[in-house]
Structure formats: structure tokens, C-alpha cells
Design a protein around this motif. Structure first.
Motif, PDB file in Angstrom:
ATOM      1  N   ILE A   1      85.868  84.358  31.480  1.00  0.00           N
ATOM      2  CA  ILE A   1      86.572  83.229  30.511  1.00  0.00           C
ATOM      3  C   ILE A   1      87.855  83.178  30.944  1.00  0.00           C
ATOM      4  N   THR A   2      88.551  82.174  30.827  1.00  0.00           N
ATOM      5  CA  THR A   2      90.101  82.012  31.208  1.00  0.00           C
ATOM      6  C   THR A   2      90.883  82.669  30.262  1.00  0.00           C
ATOM      7  N   SER A   3      92.268  82.762  30.535  1.00  0.00           N
ATOM      8  CA  SER A   3      93.244  83.362  29.722  1.00  0.00           C
ATOM      9  C   SER A   3      93.832  82.074  28.857  1.00  0.00           C
ATOM     10  N   GLY A   4      93.140  81.416  28.247  1.00  0.00           N
ATOM     11  CA  GLY A   4      93.424  80.360  27.377  1.00  0.00           C
ATOM     12  C   GLY A   4      92.179  79.224  27.271  1.00  0.00           C
ATOM     13  N   ASN A   5      92.724  77.970  27.170  1.00  0.00           N
ATOM     14  CA  ASN A   5      91.726  77.214  26.858  1.00  0.00           C
ATOM     15  C   ASN A   5      90.882  76.727  28.108  1.00  0.00           C
ATOM     16  N   VAL A   6      89.725  76.395  27.999  1.00  0.00           N
ATOM     17  CA  VAL A   6      88.929  76.241  29.105  1.00  0.00           C
ATOM     18  C   VAL A   6      88.657  74.925  29.609  1.00  0.00           C
ATOM     19  N   ASN A   7      89.328  73.692  29.083  1.00  0.00           N
ATOM     20  CA  ASN A   7      89.191  72.511  29.277  1.00  0.00           C
ATOM     21  C   ASN A   7      89.625  72.217  30.654  1.00  0.00           C
ATOM     22  N   GLY A   8      91.010  72.667  30.880  1.00  0.00           N
ATOM     23  CA  GLY A   8      91.681  72.264  32.311  1.00  0.00           C
ATOM     24  C   GLY A   8      90.998  72.944  33.308  1.00  0.00           C
ATOM     25  N   ALA A   9      90.395  74.164  33.323  1.00  0.00           N
ATOM     26  CA  ALA A   9      89.609  74.864  34.434  1.00  0.00           C
ATOM     27  C   ALA A   9      88.282  74.121  34.530  1.00  0.00           C
ATOM     28  N   VAL A  10      87.583  73.569  33.414  1.00  0.00           N
ATOM     29  CA  VAL A  10      86.311  72.670  33.799  1.00  0.00           C
ATOM     30  C   VAL A  10      86.595  71.469  34.528  1.00  0.00           C
ATOM     31  N   LEU A  11      87.555  70.822  34.199  1.00  0.00           N
ATOM     32  CA  LEU A  11      88.183  69.513  35.073  1.00  0.00           C
ATOM     33  C   LEU A  11      88.338  70.037  36.434  1.00  0.00           C
TER      34      LEU A  11
ATOM     35  N   LEU B   1      69.844  70.411  43.283  1.00  0.00           N
ATOM     36  CA  LEU B   1      70.049  70.757  41.940  1.00  0.00           C
ATOM     37  C   LEU B   1      71.677  71.326  41.580  1.00  0.00           C
ATOM     38  N   TYR B   2      72.263  70.786  40.986  1.00  0.00           N
ATOM     39  CA  TYR B   2      73.768  71.516  40.799  1.00  0.00           C
ATOM     40  C   TYR B   2      73.907  71.539  39.252  1.00  0.00           C
ATOM     41  N   VAL B   3      74.951  72.497  38.828  1.00  0.00           N
ATOM     42  CA  VAL B   3      75.528  72.608  37.717  1.00  0.00           C
ATOM     43  C   VAL B   3      76.997  72.589  37.651  1.00  0.00           C
ATOM     44  N   ILE B   4      77.408  71.953  36.886  1.00  0.00           N
ATOM     45  CA  ILE B   4      78.918  71.665  36.792  1.00  0.00           C
ATOM     46  C   ILE B   4      79.391  71.577  35.365  1.00  0.00           C
ATOM     47  N   ASP B   5      79.746  72.499  34.976  1.00  0.00           N
ATOM     48  CA  ASP B   5      80.109  72.451  33.493  1.00  0.00           C
ATOM     49  C   ASP B   5      80.688  74.079  33.224  1.00  0.00           C
ATOM     50  N   ALA B   6      81.367  74.352  32.031  1.00  0.00           N
ATOM     51  CA  ALA B   6      81.958  75.645  31.665  1.00  0.00           C
ATOM     52  C   ALA B   6      80.743  76.927  31.882  1.00  0.00           C
ATOM     53  N   SER B   7      79.409  76.543  31.972  1.00  0.00           N
ATOM     54  CA  SER B   7      78.493  77.624  32.027  1.00  0.00           C
ATOM     55  C   SER B   7      78.563  78.360  33.510  1.00  0.00           C
TER      56      SER B   7
ATOM     57  N   MET C   1      97.214  74.566  29.935  1.00  0.00           N
ATOM     58  CA  MET C   1      96.977  73.176  29.375  1.00  0.00           C
ATOM     59  C   MET C   1      97.101  73.331  28.128  1.00  0.00           C
ATOM     60  N   PRO C   2      97.838  72.160  27.449  1.00  0.00           N
ATOM     61  CA  PRO C   2      97.891  72.169  26.102  1.00  0.00           C
ATOM     62  C   PRO C   2      96.645  72.152  25.250  1.00  0.00           C
ATOM     63  N   LYS C   3      96.600  72.380  24.242  1.00  0.00           N
ATOM     64  CA  LYS C   3      95.687  72.520  23.294  1.00  0.00           C
ATOM     65  C   LYS C   3      94.869  71.308  23.040  1.00  0.00           C
ATOM     66  N   VAL C   4      95.678  70.321  22.847  1.00  0.00           N
ATOM     67  CA  VAL C   4      95.298  68.911  22.674  1.00  0.00           C
ATOM     68  C   VAL C   4      96.081  68.113  23.511  1.00  0.00           C
ATOM     69  N   ASN C   5      95.418  67.133  24.252  1.00  0.00           N
ATOM     70  CA  ASN C   5      96.221  65.859  24.963  1.00  0.00           C
ATOM     71  C   ASN C   5      96.358  64.755  24.074  1.00  0.00           C
ATOM     72  N   MET C   6      97.560  64.385  23.739  1.00  0.00           N
ATOM     73  CA  MET C   6      97.787  63.259  22.916  1.00  0.00           C
ATOM     74  C   MET C   6      98.459  62.135  23.870  1.00  0.00           C
TER      75      MET C   6
ATOM     76  N   SER D   1      75.095  68.704  33.474  1.00  0.00           N
ATOM     77  CA  SER D   1      76.444  68.914  32.676  1.00  0.00           C
ATOM     78  C   SER D   1      76.359  68.906  31.311  1.00  0.00           C
ATOM     79  N   ALA D   2      75.451  69.553  30.911  1.00  0.00           N
ATOM     80  CA  ALA D   2      75.094  69.530  29.414  1.00  0.00           C
ATOM     81  C   ALA D   2      75.870  70.887  28.397  1.00  0.00           C
ATOM     82  N   GLY D   3      76.739  71.373  29.350  1.00  0.00           N
ATOM     83  CA  GLY D   3      77.408  72.425  28.515  1.00  0.00           C
ATOM     84  C   GLY D   3      76.686  73.847  28.641  1.00  0.00           C
ATOM     85  N   VAL D   4      77.508  74.840  28.057  1.00  0.00           N
ATOM     86  CA  VAL D   4      77.182  76.239  27.871  1.00  0.00           C
ATOM     87  C   VAL D   4      75.846  76.397  27.359  1.00  0.00           C
ATOM     88  N   ILE D   5      75.341  75.657  26.305  1.00  0.00           N
ATOM     89  CA  ILE D   5      74.202  75.864  25.727  1.00  0.00           C
ATOM     90  C   ILE D   5      73.278  74.705  26.101  1.00  0.00           C
TER      91      ILE D   5
END
Length: 394
Positions: free
Chosen positions: A351-361, A340-346, A1-6, A68-72
Motif C-alpha cells: 500500500i502507498t504512503s497516503g491516499n491510493v487514488n493517484g497511484a491507481v490513476l 485477461l487483465y486486471v487494472i485497479d488497486a488490487s 495527491m489531495p484527499k479530495v479534488n475540488m 476493474s471491479a476493485g479490490v473486492i
């Protein structure tokens, strides 16, 4: 997935899509801080308690709670709710509802090499171009020009393991090519974003103020090091304690050193020579006792100048029910609980071989189907809209 979607010269994310949908069943509430998840009998999630303007409120859910509050943020909420390592919760006098390794397994893509390449010319995207009235005109009228840059112009993936017979299967380094350095604004803003201290700036980066720099960042894709997220205390307003555990495994350093060696080879390429590229030979503060360009020097450099790529994952690891290191099962449900469910990168185990955004979607799409199917089988009926939007279980 691209680094930034424009889109039309502007950054475009999934939040833009959500806001345009205007679903009648989606209500966004800002400036709320979740205090804890509410349970019946210590396992049945039925709502949340949150703070707003100094007062506590409760919201109930008839079908389930999704964090879905994220990894932290997600492990912080779970820990405050009594779900986490019992030894940790006992120290904070938080009653343990479910003993799970919440906050363990923290992984992140890390990188090094800021302003490591010096040039004798500009690449046409510096501070002068950004401040030009013509750039403002281009951006707002045509969606073009230097304001449309995503910061990173080129990505590359490399497998540096010479012993891997299938070297094209999984890269261990990602290279991000940026046409400027953090010295571009003479220390006004960019260095603060990177957490560069005054001492390091004054004794390393400030020497480059009259020179043009660029950066090729070698990003460690599969770190062996692991970190943790823990509560500071039982106060919801207290910041959590994040121990990223960067470079605790020597193998991570070795891979980054390979990345620096590849950068040195790139500098000597014909294309880079045309730009007058050369290695920044300033000695990094703290590494004065090592000979420049020796392995010992670069290891010291890496240990002093390694930063995050902002791709943390793993603090609520997914796994099967018998996996003692897992927090959620393959249905995204927190083990030992219901609804009770968790849906985010946590939830990502590794970890993926690249940016995680696409995997999280992708995970979010999977989770929505799973949760809706579970809801259908519990109610044995579908709403009219579900008949048209889902063919799998209606």
C-alpha cells in the motif's frame, strides 16, 4: 495527491472526465452483474457472462478483457471464473482453471480516535452552518461556503520510527484533521456511516451531544497485518467473505499508539489551547478495567475503535512470473491466462504512503500503454487515430 479534488466547489473525479469525453468506443451499461469470465481451453479469455434483470447475457471481446471491479469485486469475479486458490474453489465445487492466490494480501489504511478532542467553541463548519439558507445560497451561486468542504481540512505525514536514520524517507502515519466529530448530528446519520453500534453510541458518544468535538485521525500507512477475500458460495449474488485481518500484528497497534501520543501533544500546543481543546476522558465501553491514559487503556481503545480509511489494495498482487504470491504479471495480465487483465488497486503489492487514488490513476495510464503496445505487435498495424495519440509504438 489531495484527499479530495475540488472544482468550482464540487468534488471532481476521473469519472467526470470520462463522461465528458464522450468517446464513441465507450459504452456504459449499468445494473449489470458479472457472473464470470469466459475462456477457450481454460486460459484464453474471450468474453464475459453477466446478469441483467434476472437473465444471463454474454459479451465477446476480440482483443481482451479488463477487470476493474476493485479490490473486492475483481477477486470475486476471478474466483467465480475458476481462477483462485484450488483448495477454496474445490470446497465450492467450482472447477479450477488456474491455481492462483486470488483474494490474499488484502491491506488497508486503518485509523482510530473519533471525537477524541473536545472544544469549548465551534470551528464554523457545524450542522447549524450546513443547514443555513445562506450556505445553500453560497454553494449554488458562488461555489463557496461550508458545503464545499471535503470533510478533511488538513493532512500531515509523520515518520515515528526513532531508529530510522532517514526519518524523512517514508512516513508511517498520516494525520487527517476534521473540524467536527460524528456527534455533530446527535447520532442521526454520521455514526451509521462509521458503523458505530447503538451500545457504543449510548455509552460513549452520546455523552458528547452538548459539546463540540473535533477529530485528528492517525492513519496507519504501512500495516503489517494482512486479510483475505473469499467467496461465500458459488452464487454470484452472494456477498463475499471479507476478513480484513486488522490489528493481527502487534506492530500495527504500536504505531497507532504513537499516533495517539502525538495527538495528546498537539492538544497541549498553544494554538489548540486557544480553542479550549482537551482530551475526551470518557471511558470507552469494554475498557473499564484499565486505567485511563495508560498504555493498556489505549491499546484496548484501539482494538475497540479502529475503522477503515477505505483504501484497500493488494488482492490480485502484481509480481514476476516466478512469484508464487502474485496473481498478475508486470503487464497486468492474469498469470496462466491470455487476454485477461486486471487494472485497479488490487494489483498493488503493497500500500502507498497516503491516499491510493493517484497511484491507481497512474497504474491505469501505464496499463493502457502496455495493452495497446501488445495489441499493436499482435496485429502489426495501427489505426489512423493511434498514429496521432501514441508515439511509442506507432
Amino acid at each position: 495527491m489531495p484527499k479530495v479534488n475540488m472544482k468550482q466547489g464540487k468534488r471532481w473525479t476521473s469519472s467526470h472526465r470520462l463522461l465528458k469525453l464522450k468517446n464513441k468506443n465507450v459504452f456504459l451499461r449499468t445494473n449489470r452483474v458479472v457472473e464470470k469470465v469466459l475462456f477457450h481451453q481454460n486460459f484464453e479469455a474471450y468474453g464475459i457472462q453477466y446478469l441483467h434483470l434476472g437473465k444471463s447475457y454474454r459479451v465477446k471481446a476480440s482483443r481482451g478483457i479488463i477487470l476493474s471491479a476493485g479490490v473486492i469485486g475483481t477477486p470475486k469475479i476471478l474466483l467465480l471464473s475458476g481462477i483462485g486458490p484450488k483448495t477454496h474453489l474445490d470446497k465450492l465445487n467450482i472447477p479450477t482453471k488456474v491455481n492462483l492466490p486470488v483474494g490474499d494480501n488484502l491491506q488497508d489504511h486503518i485509523t482510530t480516535g473519533l471525537d477524541l478532542i473536545l472544544l469549548n467553541q465551534t470551528l464554523g463548519i457545524g450542522i447549524e452552518q450546513m443547514l443555513s439558507p445562506f450556505s445553500v445560497f453560497e454553494y449554488f451561486l458562488y461555489g463557496t461556503g461550508p458545503w464545499t468542504t471535503g470533510g478533511c481540512e488538513v493532512l500531515a505525514f509523520v515518520n515515528t520510527d526513532s531508529t530510522d536514520v532517514n526519518r524523512d524517507t517514508q512516513p508511517d502515519l498520516q494525520f487527517m484533521v476534521m473540524p467536527l466529530g460524528i456527534n455533530e448530528d446527535i447520532g442521526v446519520h454520521l455514526r451509521h456511516l462509521m458503523g458505530i453500534s447503538d451500545y457504543t453510541w449510548n455509552n460513549y458518544f452520546s455523552y458528547l451531544n452538548q459539546m463540540k468535538a473535533m477529530t485528528i485521525l492517525p492513519i496507519l500507512l504501512h500495516p503489517k497485518s494482512r486479510g483475505t477475500v473469499r467467496l461465500r458460495d458459488a452464487n454470484v449474488n452472494s456477498l463475499p467473505i471479507i476478513d480484513p485481518g486488522y490489528l493481527t500484528e502487534q506492530e500495527d497497534i504500536e504505531v497507532l499508539l504513537k499516533g495517539i501520543n502525538l495527538i495528546k501533544k498537539l492538544i497541549n500546543s498553544r494554538s489548540m489551547e486557544k480553542l479550549g481543546a482537551k482530551l475526551n476522558t470518557n471511558i470507552f465501553p469494554g475498557c473499564e478495567n484499565f486505567k485511563f491514559d495508560s498504555k493498556a487503556y489505549w491499546e484496548c481503545y484501539v482494538r475497540h475503535l479502529t475503522i477503515t480509511s477505505y483504501h484497500p489494495v493488494g488482492t490480485c498482487k502484481m509480481g514476476h512470473e516466478q512469484d508464487v504470491s502474485a496473481v498478475v504479471n508486470y503487464d497486468f495480465q492474469v498469470k496462466g491466462t491470455n487476454n485477461l487483465y486486471v487494472i485497479d488497486a488490487s494489483v498493488m503489492p503493497t500500500i502507498t504512503s497516503g491516499n491510493v487514488n493517484g497511484a491507481v490513476l497512474m497504474l491505469a495510464e501505464m496499463a493502457s500503454d502496455i495493452i495497446r503496445s501488445k495489441d499493436f505487435f499482435s496485429r502489426k498495424k495501427c489505426s489512423v487515430i493511434e498514429i496521432f495519440v501514441s508515439k511509442d509504438f506507432c
